[in-house]
Design an enzyme around this catalytic site. Structure first.
Site, PDB file in Angstrom:
ATOM      1  N   ASP A  50       0.804  -1.234   0.000  1.00  0.00           N
ATOM      2  CA  ASP A  50       0.000   0.000   0.000  1.00  0.00           C
ATOM      3  C   ASP A  50       0.836   1.283   0.000  1.00  0.00           C
ATOM      4  O   ASP A  50       1.818   1.379   0.745  1.00  0.00           O
ATOM      5  CB  ASP A  50      -0.847   0.121   1.278  1.00  0.00           C
ATOM      6  N   ARG A  62      -8.041  -0.581  11.150  1.00  0.00           N
ATOM      7  CA  ARG A  62      -6.725  -0.046  10.753  1.00  0.00           C
ATOM      8  C   ARG A  62      -6.838   0.961   9.617  1.00  0.00           C
ATOM      9  O   ARG A  62      -7.899   1.197   9.079  1.00  0.00           O
ATOM     10  CB  ARG A  62      -5.806  -1.193  10.358  1.00  0.00           C
ATOM     11  N   ASP A  63      -5.699   1.497   9.223  1.00  0.00           N
ATOM     12  CA  ASP A  63      -5.518   2.363   8.063  1.00  0.00           C
ATOM     13  C   ASP A  63      -6.159   3.739   8.258  1.00  0.00           C
ATOM     14  O   ASP A  63      -7.035   4.155   7.481  1.00  0.00           O
ATOM     15  CB  ASP A  63      -6.073   1.707   6.775  1.00  0.00           C
ATOM     16  N   GLU A 104     -10.705  -2.105   3.717  1.00  0.00           N
ATOM     17  CA  GLU A 104      -9.350  -1.628   3.984  1.00  0.00           C
ATOM     18  C   GLU A 104      -9.162  -0.243   3.372  1.00  0.00           C
ATOM     19  O   GLU A 104      -9.817   0.121   2.402  1.00  0.00           O
ATOM     20  CB  GLU A 104      -8.324  -2.606   3.409  1.00  0.00           C
ATOM     21  N   SER A 145      -0.749   0.477   7.497  1.00  0.00           N
ATOM     22  CA  SER A 145      -1.041   1.628   6.629  1.00  0.00           C
ATOM     23  C   SER A 145      -1.641   2.839   7.332  1.00  0.00           C
ATOM     24  O   SER A 145      -2.239   2.721   8.407  1.00  0.00           O
ATOM     25  CB  SER A 145      -1.975   1.194   5.513  1.00  0.00           C
TER      26      SER A 145
HETATM   27  C1  FRU Z   1      -3.987  -3.486   2.732  1.00  0.00           C
HETATM   28  C2  FRU Z   1      -3.484  -3.833   4.116  1.00  0.00           C
HETATM   29  C3  FRU Z   1      -3.900  -2.784   5.133  1.00  0.00           C
HETATM   30  C4  FRU Z   1      -2.848  -2.949   6.211  1.00  0.00           C
HETATM   31  C5  FRU Z   1      -1.629  -3.232   5.389  1.00  0.00           C
HETATM   32  C6  FRU Z   1      -0.623  -4.144   6.027  1.00  0.00           C
HETATM   33  O1  FRU Z   1      -3.237  -4.088   1.738  1.00  0.00           O
HETATM   34  O2  FRU Z   1      -3.915  -5.111   4.512  1.00  0.00           O
HETATM   35  O3  FRU Z   1      -5.214  -2.925   5.604  1.00  0.00           O
HETATM   36  O4  FRU Z   1      -2.714  -1.809   6.999  1.00  0.00           O
HETATM   37  O5  FRU Z   1      -2.083  -3.811   4.179  1.00  0.00           O
HETATM   38  O6  FRU Z   1       0.503  -4.255   5.222  1.00  0.00           O
END
Ligand code: FRU
Length: 485
Positions: free
Chosen positions: A46, A165-166, A224, A106
Site C-alpha cells: 500500500d 486499521r488504516d 481496507e 497503513s
Molecule cells: C492493505 C493492508 C492494510 C494494512 C496493510 C498491512 O493491503 O492489509 O489494511 O494496513 O495492508 O501491510
C-alpha cells in the site's frame, strides 16, 4: 514459491548491511522499473502517508525488507519535487515499540503548519499472536525522518473485530474538527468504517460512531484503506472491500471501489448519489490513497498499489515484488471520476519512435482507436501471437483484456480475463509500460486498467490492425533506485 517461517517474515532489520546483498542482486533484474516507485528491496504494497508539504511530495509504502512476502511491515519513504521524479529517503516508520511490535501498518498524512504529521496503525501482537491495533502518529523531523509520538492516539474498540486499521485523517471546516476514518470489520464480519473526532490533531480523540452508508451495510467482509476527499463540492469515498466477489471481477475477492455523494458529519452518513464503481478495471490495483494538503478543491492526486493481497507475482523468484501506480489526477466529470496521467509525465518521453512493431521495455504508447471493433496486443511474439490482448467490442462498448497469452502466467485462479466497460465509444488509449507494469487510460481517463506483466525476451512486440494511428515514445528513468535505508 519459497516457504517462509514466521520468524523469517517477522525478522527485525538491525542494520542496512543485512539487505545490501539482496539490494545488489535485484538491481540486475530485467523487471526493475524506470519511472514507477518500487521496493528498495523485498516487497512493497500500500501507499502510505501521501501529502504535499512545503513544496515537497512525501510518499511512503508498506515495506517488508526481506523478500517477496507479507511479513513485518515498515514504512519506506520517498520524496519528489513534481510527482514524477522520486528519490529514496530511507525508512519512514519502523516497528520498534510495544504498540507496533509486529508492523507499522497503513495510514495517511496531513501537512499542518510547519509540520507533516503521519497517522498509522501500530500492529501489536502478543505471544499468542492475538492482534491489538493501535492508531498512532508521528511527526516528520528535521532530518526528514518521522518521530513517533510515545503513546497511541487510541486503541481498538471491542465492539468490532480485530480488523481496525488504516487511519485517514481529514479536517472539516464546518465542524472545525479533525476526523479519522478507520477501515474496520463488525463482529458479524461485515466491512465498515469507524469515525473518530478531535478539535486537535495530536490529542483529544473520541469515538464518534460507525459510518453509515445506505445500501452498503453488507458489502464485503472488511473495508481496507478508506479515503475521503471533496472534489468540486462532491464527496468521494474510496475503499478496498475484501472477502467478497463482485460482478464482472472474475474470482477476485479484493477490490478498490468508490462512491460519489455527500458526507454528512452530523449524522455520520455518506449518502451515495449513484452506484459504486471500480476505481480501475485491471487485475492489479488496490489500497488507493490520495495526497493530502494539495490545495486544489477541484482535483485529487491518487496513487495505488499495483498488486493485490493474496496474489503472487513472478519476481518472487528474485526476492522482490510490488510497485506503486503512477500518481493520477482525479476530477469529477458527468458524475464519475475521470483519471488522467500527470501532464509532467510527458517530460519523460524520449525522441518519438517510428512504430515498427517492437516495444521498448519502458515506453508510452498512444493509440487512436478506429471506428468499430478493434484489437491491440502488447508483448506478443514477433509474429503477433500471444501477449496481453485488448479487444474492443463496439456494440457493447467494452474492452476485454486477456493475459492468458503471456509466456509468464500468474494468478491464473484469480482470473486472467477482465472487462473494462466504457460509456462512450472507445476513441483513444494512452498506455504506460514500465518493464513489469502496464497502465491503460481509455478515452482520456474515462476508465483505466492496471496490471502487472512480465514479458520474456521474445515478447517485446505489439500487434495492431493496419492503419491504426499509433505514437510511441521510450520513457526516461525518473525514479532513483539508491540504497538508502
Ligand atoms: C492493505 C493492508 C492494510 C494494512 C496493510 C498491512 O493491503 O492489509 O489494511 O494496513 O495492508 O501491510
Amino acid at each position: 514459491m519459497r516457504e517462509w517461517t514466521r520468524d523469517e517474515r517477522y525478522r527485525v532489520l538491525k542494520s542496512p548491511e543485512e539487505i545490501r546483498e539482496l539490494y545488489d542482486r535485484i538491481q540486475a533484474s530485467a523487471y526493475r522499473q524506470r519511472y514507477h516507485v518500487q521496493p528498495v528491496t523485498g516487497l512493497s504494497s500500500d501507499p502510505n502517508g501521501f501529502a504535499l508539504h512545503r513544496g515537497t511530495w512525501h510518499l511512503c509504502y508498506q515495506w517488508c525488507p526481506w523478500g517477496a512476502v507479507h511479513g513485518l511491515k515498515y514504512w519506506y519513504h520517498v520524496t519528489s519535487p513534481d510527482l514524477v521524479h522520486w528519490e529514496n529517503a530511507g525508512i519512514g516508520l519502523k516497528p520498534d515499540c510495544f504498540y507496533d511490535n509486529r508492523g507499522t501498518h497503513s495510514g495517511s498524512a496531513i501537512s499542518h503548519g510547519d509540520e507533516l504529521v503521519f497517522f498509522y496503525t501500530g500492529n501489536h501482537r502478543d505471544e499468542d499472536w492475538t492482534r491489538t491495533p493501535y492508531t498512532c502518529a508521528a511527526v516528520l523531523g528535521p532530518d526528514n525522518r518521522p518521530v513517533k509520538l510515545p503513546e497511541p492516539l487510541f486503541g481498538p474498540r471491542d465492539d468490532h473485530s480485530e480488523h481496525q486499521r488504516d487511519p485517514k485523517v481529514v479536517w472539516n471546516e464546518a465542524k472545525r474538527k479533525y476526523y479519522i476514518f478507520i477501515g474496520a470489520q463488525t463482529l458479524d464480519l461485515r466491512g465498515c468504517v469507524l469515525i473518530y473526532e478531535s478539535e486537535e490533531l495530536l490529542r483529544g480523540w473520541r469515538f464518534a460512531g460507525e459510518l453509515k452508508v445506505p445500501g452498503y451495510e453488507s458489502f464485503g467482509g472488511m473495508w481496507e484503506c478508506p479515503y475521503i476527499v471533496n472534489i468540486s463540492g462532491k464527496d468521494v469515498l474510496i475503499f478496498s472491500p475484501q472477502y467478497t466477489k463482485l460482478p464482472g471481477r472474475a474470482e477476485s475477492t479484493n477490490h478498490n471501489v468508490y462512491l460519489i455523494g455527500r458526507m454528512d458529519y452530523d449524522t455520520l452518513t455518506f449518502i451515495p448519489e449513484g452506484p459504486y464503481r471500480h476505481l480501475d478495471y485491471g487485475f492489479d490495483f488496490y489500497a488507493a490513497q490520495g495526497a493530502a494538503s494539495i490545495g486544489d478543491p477541484d482535483k485529487a492526486i491518487l496513487i495505488a498499489w499495483i498488486g493485490l493481497p493474496d496474489n503472487h507475482y513472478p519476481t518472487e523468484e528474485e526476492d522482490w515484488e510490488g510497485s506503486l501506480s503512477l500518481p493520477r489526477e482525479l476530477r469529477i466529470v458527468d458524475g464519475k471520476l475521470r483519471q488522467t496521467p500527470l501532464a509532467a509525465l510527458e517530460g519523460l518521453r524520449g525522441a518519438e519512435l517510428v512504430p515498427d512493431g517492437t516495444l521498448p521495455a519502458a515506453c508510452e504508447l498512444d493509440v487512436a482507436a478506429p471506428d468499430g471493433d478493434f484489437e491491440l496486443a502488447l508483448f506478443t511474439k514477433a509474429d503477433g501471437a500471444g501477449g496481453l490482448r485488448l479487444k474492443y467490442d463496439s456494440a457493447r462498448k467494452v474492452c476485454t483484456v486477456d493475459r492468458t497469452g503471456l509466456d509468464r502466467r500468474f494468478n491464473e485462479k484469480v482470473g486472467e480475463v477482465l472487462d473494462m466497460p466504457l460509456e462512450a465509444p472507445l476513441r483513444a488509449l494512452r498506455i504506460f509500460i514500465d518493464r513489469c507494469s502496464v497502465e491503460i487510460f481509455a478515452n482520456d481517463g474515462e476508465a483505466t486498467f492496471t496490471t502487472h506483466a512480465y514479458p520474456t525476451e521474445r515478447e517485446f512486440h505489439y500487434a495492431a490492425p493496419e492503419g491504426v494511428k499509433l505514437r510511441l515514445w521510450p520513457m526516461n528513468a525518473s525514479v532513483t533506485d539508491k540504497f538508502v535505508i
